[in-house]
Design an enzyme around this catalytic site. Structure first.
Site, PDB file in Angstrom:
ATOM      1  N   GLY A  31      10.129  -1.543  -0.919  1.00  0.00           N
ATOM      2  CA  GLY A  31      10.330  -2.532   0.143  1.00  0.00           C
ATOM      3  C   GLY A  31       9.987  -1.968   1.504  1.00  0.00           C
ATOM      4  O   GLY A  31       9.251  -0.984   1.621  1.00  0.00           O
ATOM      5  N   HIS A  37       1.266  -0.990   2.385  1.00  0.00           N
ATOM      6  CA  HIS A  37       1.592  -1.676   1.126  1.00  0.00           C
ATOM      7  C   HIS A  37       0.665  -2.867   0.904  1.00  0.00           C
ATOM      8  O   HIS A  37       0.212  -3.131  -0.204  1.00  0.00           O
ATOM      9  CB  HIS A  37       3.026  -2.228   1.164  1.00  0.00           C
ATOM     10  CG  HIS A  37       4.093  -1.176   1.191  1.00  0.00           C
ATOM     11  ND1 HIS A  37       4.930  -1.006   2.262  1.00  0.00           N
ATOM     12  CD2 HIS A  37       4.463  -0.259   0.276  1.00  0.00           C
ATOM     13  CE1 HIS A  37       5.784  -0.025   2.001  1.00  0.00           C
ATOM     14  NE2 HIS A  37       5.523   0.451   0.804  1.00  0.00           N
ATOM     15  N   SER A 188       7.206   3.378   5.672  1.00  0.00           N
ATOM     16  CA  SER A 188       8.409   2.555   5.882  1.00  0.00           C
ATOM     17  C   SER A 188       9.365   3.246   6.842  1.00  0.00           C
ATOM     18  O   SER A 188      10.153   2.603   7.524  1.00  0.00           O
ATOM     19  CB  SER A 188       9.127   2.313   4.550  1.00  0.00           C
ATOM     20  OG  SER A 188       8.261   1.667   3.666  1.00  0.00           O
TER      21      SER A 188
END
Ligand code: PAF
Length: 282
Positions: A31, A37, A188
């Protein structure tokens, strides 16, 4: 786009596609999605009839509990980003931990020495946790292809190794590092940097690019020393390691090699945030 949270439903859904001879691409993520991504997702979309993006912050790969606690997590935002680019038939798999690990995972993996240096040395148990979750996802989803970023260069080598070693019939697709306009590799963890740290972070890739240009003029140990000293001078920055390694064995090199791929891999701590990056020297 479909959303699945349990193994059985996503397995049934994907196997109906695979049974029709269609290809399925998997993009495993934890995530906190960024453009890096999305480049993996776009590549998977262009190569497969159906694509699954998994969102699962895997507890077994965190050697530092604080890092796990701080890891950015916003699945609703991730899902809404994915809705904009994925097709009707594609899916997000966002399972709770008990779906991935119904029992504690006690498996240990042999990485053929690829984990001896760098992340393997500085983050004990990290790659074993990565191997646990990736093989679980492979087992549940059985995709045709799986997509990983080259920013995690050692992780990619290790995933290739276990896939081959365990005869898992999945093609591992490597995707290039995506950088911010100032060169910082997308991660991230970048959102955890303060604005000052974020500015300082741009020096990591800048220094790596300059180091690559020094190759013709300076010895390998000199380049290593220059990179380490230069980055350690910056406020809040501490180099954990900078190694120039053989791109197949990942063994650190002590001199330039003529006919071998060489990659410079770095990990730094910037304040409380740990960042990695790498650059090809050949
Ligand atoms: O690279 C990552 O984000 C993770 O290590 C992965 C491959 C999704 C496994 O949790």
């Amino acid at each position: 786009m479909h959303l699945f949270t349990d193994n059985r439903s996503i397995r049934e859904y994907l196997s109906s596609w695979l049974a029709k001879g269609k290809t399925a691409g998997l993009v495993p993520t934890m995530g906190a999605l960024h453009r890096g991504h999305l480049s993996l997702v776009n590549r998977a979309l262009s190569e497969n009839k159906v694509v699954v993006v998994s969102i699962f912050v895997n507890p077994t790969q965190f050697n530092d509990p604080d890092d796990f606690r701080r890891y950015p997590c916003n699945p609703e935002q991730d899902i809404s980003i994915l809705r904009k680019i994925m097709r009707e038939e594609d899916a997000v798999f966002h399972p709770p931990a008990k779906e991935i690990y119904p029992e504690p995972d006690t498996r240990t993996f042999d990485f053929g020495g690829l984990d001896r240096f760098m992340e393997g040395a500085y983050r004990p148990g990290h790659f074993n946790g990565v191997a646990q979750v990736v093989t679980r996802l492979f087992e549940i989803l059985k995709p045709t292809r799986a997509y990983f970023g080259e920013k995690d260069f050692q992780q990619l080598a290790i995933i290739r190794h276990i896939t081959e070693n365990l005869n898992i019939p999945i093609k591992i697709v490597a995707c290039p590092i995506v950088r911010e306009p100032d060169g910082l590799a997308m991660s991230s963890r970048n959102v955890l940097l303060t604005s000052e740290e974020r500015q300082t972070a741009a020096s990591i890739s800048r220094t790596l690019f300059s180091a690559r240009d020094m190759r013709q003029k300076a010895s390998l140990p000199k380049v290593k020393q220059w990179v380490t000293e230069r980055l350690n001078e910056l406020p809040g920055m501490e180099v954990e390691y900078f190694e120039i390694v053989d791109d197949r064995t990942l063994a650190p090199l002590s001199q330039w090699q003529k006919n071998k791929g060489m990659v410079g891999c770095i990990a730094v701590k910037l304040g409380k945030v740990r960042l990695i990056d790498n650059i090809r020297f050949s």
